[in-house]
Design a protein around this motif. Structure first.
Motif, PDB file in Angstrom:
ATOM      1  N   SER A   1       0.814  -1.221   0.000  1.00 25.20           N
ATOM      2  CA  SER A   1       0.000   0.000   0.000  1.00 25.20           C
ATOM      3  C   SER A   1       0.848   1.272   0.000  1.00 25.20           C
ATOM      4  O   SER A   1       0.354   2.346  -0.369  1.00 25.20           O
ATOM      5  CB  SER A   1      -0.939   0.015   1.212  1.00 25.20           C
ATOM      6  N   MET A   2       2.124   1.167   0.379  1.00 26.03           N
ATOM      7  CA  MET A   2       2.994   2.338   0.368  1.00 26.03           C
ATOM      8  C   MET A   2       3.375   2.753  -1.059  1.00 26.03           C
ATOM      9  O   MET A   2       4.026   3.780  -1.260  1.00 26.03           O
ATOM     10  CB  MET A   2       4.270   2.055   1.180  1.00 26.03           C
ATOM     11  N   ALA A   3       2.944   1.933  -2.044  1.00 21.77           N
ATOM     12  CA  ALA A   3       3.169   2.306  -3.443  1.00 21.77           C
ATOM     13  C   ALA A   3       2.108   3.288  -3.927  1.00 21.77           C
ATOM     14  O   ALA A   3       2.202   3.833  -5.041  1.00 21.77           O
ATOM     15  CB  ALA A   3       3.170   1.051  -4.329  1.00 21.77           C
ATOM     16  N   GLY A   4       1.101   3.522  -3.100  1.00 21.27           N
ATOM     17  CA  GLY A   4       0.046   4.455  -3.464  1.00 21.27           C
ATOM     18  C   GLY A   4       0.538   5.886  -3.520  1.00 21.27           C
ATOM     19  O   GLY A   4       1.574   6.239  -2.944  1.00 21.27           O
ATOM     20  N   GLU A   5      -0.243   6.738  -4.194  1.00 20.35           N
ATOM     21  CA  GLU A   5       0.146   8.138  -4.357  1.00 20.35           C
ATOM     22  C   GLU A   5      -0.678   9.053  -3.454  1.00 20.35           C
ATOM     23  O   GLU A   5      -1.843   8.793  -3.188  1.00 20.35           O
ATOM     24  CB  GLU A   5      -0.006   8.561  -5.818  1.00 20.35           C
ATOM     25  N   VAL A   6      -0.019  10.098  -2.992  1.00 16.15           N
ATOM     26  CA  VAL A   6      -0.678  11.171  -2.239  1.00 16.15           C
ATOM     27  C   VAL A   6      -0.225  12.477  -2.871  1.00 16.15           C
ATOM     28  O   VAL A   6       0.536  12.480  -3.849  1.00 16.15           O
ATOM     29  CB  VAL A   6      -0.285  11.138  -0.736  1.00 16.15           C
ATOM     30  N   ASP A   7      -0.708  13.578  -2.345  1.00 16.21           N
ATOM     31  CA  ASP A   7      -0.297  14.880  -2.853  1.00 16.21           C
ATOM     32  C   ASP A   7       1.219  15.021  -2.728  1.00 16.21           C
ATOM     33  O   ASP A   7       1.765  15.024  -1.647  1.00 16.21           O
ATOM     34  CB  ASP A   7      -0.995  15.973  -2.034  1.00 16.21           C
ATOM     35  N   GLY A   8       1.893  15.078  -3.866  1.00 16.28           N
ATOM     36  CA  GLY A   8       3.353  15.226  -3.845  1.00 16.28           C
ATOM     37  C   GLY A   8       4.081  14.053  -4.435  1.00 16.28           C
ATOM     38  O   GLY A   8       5.265  14.149  -4.753  1.00 16.28           O
ATOM     39  N   GLY A   9       3.421  12.889  -4.551  1.00 16.87           N
ATOM     40  CA  GLY A   9       4.098  11.752  -5.144  1.00 16.87           C
ATOM     41  C   GLY A   9       3.761  10.436  -4.489  1.00 16.87           C
ATOM     42  O   GLY A   9       2.789  10.326  -3.721  1.00 16.87           O
ATOM     43  N   VAL A  10       4.570   9.409  -4.755  1.00 14.72           N
ATOM     44  CA  VAL A  10       4.383   8.073  -4.188  1.00 14.72           C
ATOM     45  C   VAL A  10       4.755   8.108  -2.702  1.00 14.72           C
ATOM     46  O   VAL A  10       5.784   8.670  -2.313  1.00 14.72           O
ATOM     47  CB  VAL A  10       5.262   7.039  -4.934  1.00 14.72           C
ATOM     48  N   LYS A  11       3.926   7.495  -1.875  1.00 13.10           N
ATOM     49  CA  LYS A  11       4.135   7.523  -0.418  1.00 13.10           C
ATOM     50  C   LYS A  11       5.529   7.038  -0.008  1.00 13.10           C
ATOM     51  O   LYS A  11       6.204   7.667   0.821  1.00 13.10           O
ATOM     52  CB  LYS A  11       3.053   6.694   0.286  1.00 13.10           C
ATOM     53  N   MET A  12       5.971   5.914  -0.583  1.00 11.65           N
ATOM     54  CA  MET A  12       7.262   5.374  -0.209  1.00 11.65           C
ATOM     55  C   MET A  12       8.398   6.328  -0.563  1.00 11.65           C
ATOM     56  O   MET A  12       9.308   6.565   0.230  1.00 11.65           O
ATOM     57  CB  MET A  12       7.484   4.007  -0.867  1.00 11.65           C
ATOM     58  N   ASP A  13       8.344   6.916  -1.753  1.00 10.59           N
ATOM     59  CA  ASP A  13       9.395   7.854  -2.179  1.00 10.59           C
ATOM     60  C   ASP A  13       9.447   9.073  -1.249  1.00 10.59           C
ATOM     61  O   ASP A  13      10.524   9.536  -0.850  1.00 10.59           O
ATOM     62  CB  ASP A  13       9.151   8.316  -3.620  1.00 10.59           C
ATOM     63  N   LEU A  14       8.271   9.583  -0.918  1.00 15.24           N
ATOM     64  CA  LEU A  14       8.200  10.756  -0.044  1.00 15.24           C
ATOM     65  C   LEU A  14       8.709  10.422   1.372  1.00 15.24           C
ATOM     66  O   LEU A  14       9.396  11.238   2.005  1.00 15.24           O
ATOM     67  CB  LEU A  14       6.764  11.273   0.033  1.00 15.24           C
ATOM     68  N   ALA A  15       8.349   9.237   1.834  1.00  9.50           N
ATOM     69  CA  ALA A  15       8.797   8.815   3.164  1.00  9.50           C
ATOM     70  C   ALA A  15      10.315   8.683   3.194  1.00  9.50           C
ATOM     71  O   ALA A  15      10.984   9.115   4.146  1.00  9.50           O
ATOM     72  CB  ALA A  15       8.143   7.483   3.538  1.00  9.50           C
ATOM     73  N   LYS A  16      10.881   8.091   2.148  1.00  5.60           N
ATOM     74  CA  LYS A  16      12.338   7.922   2.086  1.00  5.60           C
ATOM     75  C   LYS A  16      13.052   9.268   2.090  1.00  5.60           C
ATOM     76  O   LYS A  16      14.043   9.465   2.794  1.00  5.60           O
ATOM     77  CB  LYS A  16      12.722   7.133   0.826  1.00  5.60           C
ATOM     78  N   GLN A  17      12.539  10.205   1.300  1.00  4.12           N
ATOM     79  CA  GLN A  17      13.157  11.540   1.237  1.00  4.12           C
ATOM     80  C   GLN A  17      13.123  12.225   2.604  1.00  4.12           C
ATOM     81  O   GLN A  17      14.117  12.806   3.056  1.00  4.12           O
ATOM     82  CB  GLN A  17      12.425  12.395   0.204  1.00  4.12           C
TER      83      GLN A  17
END
Length: 446
Positions: free
Chosen positions: A141-157
């Motif tokens: 489910s962390m592959a889902g998108e939210v405002d700003g991009g993919v959740k996993m990518d945003l979390a990693k950043q």
């Protein structure tokens, strides 16, 4: 033949009596000599340091009895020189300085503040270590998108930026779960067992941490309970040590592997490592929020809902700011506390040096006064009873003059001792307050 033997036996018996009598006479004479032999009087100490270590006299402290002292003084030989009389008086009346003097010398001048530090639940003398563990949900489910991009990518950043700006002394670890198998039912078992410490607890290394963070993608199910249990195991080595343990759990959903995350959170909160648990709900639905809030509550932690990448960045920025403000408050309070501890040790020193009698407790200066008063009285008694060779000149007798010089010497020694100890305490206070300010700067200049 018999008549000739009698004279011989008589002579032998007489010789034996003479020998026995001489032998007995010599023994009695030795005893009388030993009885008359006077006790050897040691030379009295003159140096104040040696006086502090002197053997106490027979009538020192509570053993003083004026009548017994005067009786002992009457047994002093006549025509005593000033030095002889002085040695004898100290031998009889010298006080026991050693215990109180050693207590003064053993007074620990160290000023160390044992104040609670931000995010701690126990007081410790200093912060030896700060551990920050990130527990990241890598379920599908962390592959889902939210405002700003993919959740996993945003979390990693956001995580990468957050850990890079932690204090240099901080140790960091990264644990991921749900990053193997897939979110299909046939691979649920594999996924639910995927719970891995990809960056073991150690100092932050940018390249190594980034490599660890980038090696997985959102994949499977959500074994949240086992991840929390594993975090407990990661930190339990630091149980009871001078350490702050902070656990950040980033998740976008509920437990899907049959575990009980609330139960595991309770164990984590009650553990000897005493962590500060922060649950970050990243784009979580109502059911997920309910469970994650329960997890946070069970671990005595906090819960925050995040809806976008910017929200996550702002939250972590706020965490850093909150930590900085907490450290500033700790610094101010600790700085003042160091002054309080200094004051307490100053009062203790003054008590050891100058305290008036309180039961058996007496300050060093009081012991000096008591000894000097008794020596003066004894000296006047000897002078009055004409036991002294020298006679008084002008104001006082030479023996009294020697006793006054003893008093002046010890008083000066105690004054110097006080100044030395206060200087040590001042130095330690400044050293501790400097350490506190430097610690605040280290923890806030990020």
């Amino acid at each position: 033949m018999k008549n000739r033997l009698y004279p011989c036996l008589t002579i032998l018996f007489s010789i034996w009596l003479v020998i026995s009598g001489c032998s007995t006479g010599e023994t009695n004479g030795d005893k009388k000599t030993a009885e008359k032999k006077e006790e050897k009087i040691p030379e009295a100490a003159h140096d104040p340091k040696e006086i502090m270590k002197q053997k106490p006299g027979r009538f020192s402290g509570e053993n003083y009895d004026q009548k017994k002292v005067e009786k002992a003084l009457d047994q002093f030989p006549d025509n005593l020189s000033t030095e002889e009389a002085y040695d004898r008086l100290v031998y009889l009346l010298g006080e026991n300085y050693r215990p109180k003097y050693e207590e003064v010398m053993n007074l620990d001048p160290t000023i160390r503040v044992n104040e609670k530090t931000p995010d701690q639940k126990v007081d410790v003398p200093s912060i030896e270590r700060m551990n920050v563990e990130i527990v990241l949900d890598a379920s599908g489910s962390m592959a889902g998108e939210v405002d700003g991009g993919v959740k996993m990518d945003l979390a990693k950043q956001a995580i990468k930026k957050f850990v890079s700006e932690l204090p240099e002394e901080a140790h960091v670890s990264l644990r991921v779960y749900g990053h193997k198998g897939s979110n299909e039912k046939k691979e649920k078992k594999v996924s639910c067992q995927s719970n891995e410490l990809v960056y073991p607890l150690k100092s932050y290394n940018s390249d190594e941490f980034t490599e660890s963070l980038d090696q997985f993608e959102p994949t499977g199910w959500t074994p949240l309970a086992s991840a929390i249990r594993a975090a407990n195991d990661d930190l339990k080595e630091w149980e009871g040590k001078d350490t702050r343990n902070i656990v950040y759990v980033v998740s976008d959903g509920v437990e899907t592997c049959g575990g009980d995350p609330v139960k595991e959170a309770k164990k984590l909160g009650a553990s000897g490592i005493e962590p500060m648990v922060k649950i970050i709900g990243f784009d979580v639905d109502n059911a997920g929020q309910k469970q994650l809030k329960q997890v946070a509550k069970a671990s005595n932690g906090s819960y925050q809902t995040i809806q976008s990448g910017d929200d996550l960045k702002e939250y972590l920025e706020a965490e850093k700011k909150k930590l900085r403000e907490a450290w500033k408050g700790w610094s101010t309070h600790s700085y003042l506390k160091a002054g309080e501890k200094w004051g307490g040790k100053i009062r203790k020193l003054e008590s050891l040096l100058y305290k008036k009698p309180d039961g058996k407790e007496r300050g060093l200066a009081y012991i000096v006064n008591q000894e000097i008063d008794r020596l003066k009285d004894a000296a006047k008694y000897l002078e009055k009873n004409e036991k002294l060779k020298e006679r008084a000149t002008n104001v006082r007798h030479p023996l009294l003059g020697k006793i006054y010089r003893r008093e002046t010497s010890i008083d000066s020694f105690i004054g110097d001792l006080e100044v030395t100890m206060i200087n040590k305490l001042d130095k330690e206070k400044k050293k501790e307050q400097k350490r506190i300010r430097e610690k605040e700067k280290e923890m806030t200049d990020q």
